[in-house]
Motif scaffolding. Sequence first.
Motif, mmCIF file in Angstrom:
data_model
loop_
_atom_site.group_PDB
_atom_site.id
_atom_site.type_symbol
_atom_site.label_atom_id
_atom_site.label_comp_id
_atom_site.label_asym_id
_atom_site.label_seq_id
_atom_site.Cartn_x
_atom_site.Cartn_y
_atom_site.Cartn_z
ATOM 1 N N ARG A 82 0.460 -9.420 -14.462
ATOM 2 C CA ARG A 82 1.787 -8.803 -14.408
ATOM 3 C C ARG A 82 1.751 -7.288 -14.591
ATOM 4 N NH1 ARG A 82 2.729 -12.916 -17.942
ATOM 5 N NH2 ARG A 82 2.862 -11.408 -19.646
ATOM 6 N N ASP A 83 1.077 -6.856 -15.663
ATOM 7 C CA ASP A 83 1.132 -5.440 -15.998
ATOM 8 C C ASP A 83 -0.016 -5.106 -16.941
ATOM 9 O OD1 ASP A 83 1.934 -6.485 -18.500
ATOM 10 O OD2 ASP A 83 4.055 -6.269 -17.997
ATOM 11 N N ARG A 84 -0.043 -3.847 -17.361
ATOM 12 C CA ARG A 84 -1.117 -3.404 -18.238
ATOM 13 C C ARG A 84 -1.074 -4.128 -19.585
ATOM 14 N NH1 ARG A 84 -3.760 2.365 -19.629
ATOM 15 N NH2 ARG A 84 -3.973 2.445 -17.387
ATOM 16 N N GLY A 114 3.158 -8.890 -10.280
ATOM 17 C CA GLY A 114 3.536 -7.728 -11.072
ATOM 18 C C GLY A 114 3.096 -6.416 -10.445
ATOM 19 N N ASP A 115 2.441 -5.582 -11.237
ATOM 20 C CA ASP A 115 2.152 -4.205 -10.851
ATOM 21 C C ASP A 115 0.930 -4.039 -9.955
ATOM 22 O OD1 ASP A 115 4.284 -3.525 -12.427
ATOM 23 O OD2 ASP A 115 3.063 -2.909 -14.158
#
Length: 290
Positions: A82-84, A114-115
């Motif tokens: 999804r993300d960091r 996500g990203d």
Amino acid sequence: MSQSLQRDRQLAGMVDQAYLEIIPTSTIFERVVHLPQHSYVAITCSPAHGVEPTLALCEKLRSLPEARRLKLIPHIAARMVRDRGQLREILARLDALGVESIFVPGGDALEPVGDYDCSLELLRDIAEIGHRFEDVGIAAHPEGHPLMGDAHLLRLLREKQPLSTYLVTQMCFDPEVLVGWLRRIRQAGVTLPAWLGLPGVADISKLISLSLRIGVGQSVGVLKKRKGLLSRILTSRPYQPDDLLAGIQRHLSEPVLDVPGFHLFSFNDVERTERWRQQTLNKLYGGICQ
């Protein structure tokens, strides 16, 4: 020692160190716990279920007694992160397990969750966050990619090279295609050690279907044209990568290729693929000792 014996010894070492790729299903634990101690096991990341089953299986396998421990290589597919923040959690869980190697593909999901749209983005964040993995692997495509041209694939390999320590090729059925591609990327400056993706033992009709699904159509075309394929389908004789292995062995004297071993796609047919691996080792070591 003759060149033939030297090639047999080298090939035996490569087969002995082969990675066995598995899919984290509900029944796979019982099928891998009987593998030899310290066997290399790569655990894929499903586009349908995400990275959690991969991590959960790593944790379950790490709970085995030391005598049954396996060397785990979890896949962290970029499009499934999804993300960091989630990436930090993934890295922390793997660090707590003492995982020494990871594999970072882009992933087969049509849309990212996500990203991260590609593995290069994830690799950059992994490097920036920091990690203690000894090895970080990336994917490579000897027969191209349905969504990218060869020039773009080569550029990506060069950009990922400083962030990784090895590459794994997509499954391929033609040794000349593999070797020709390796020569080209070496000339282009890609020096990462290459673990060659080989199909394990599988029913041919299933193998063709699965291969087409993951975009190995050209290779399957080569497989279909091979003499005797139709009769093998009709008699349900499973595919074994013996011919592919023999074709690769002819080129092992080329040190520039830098092929330390193989990545066996088991399709979760662990028992038959591991049996083939052990039988191949027995043949190779038997020839060396004669």
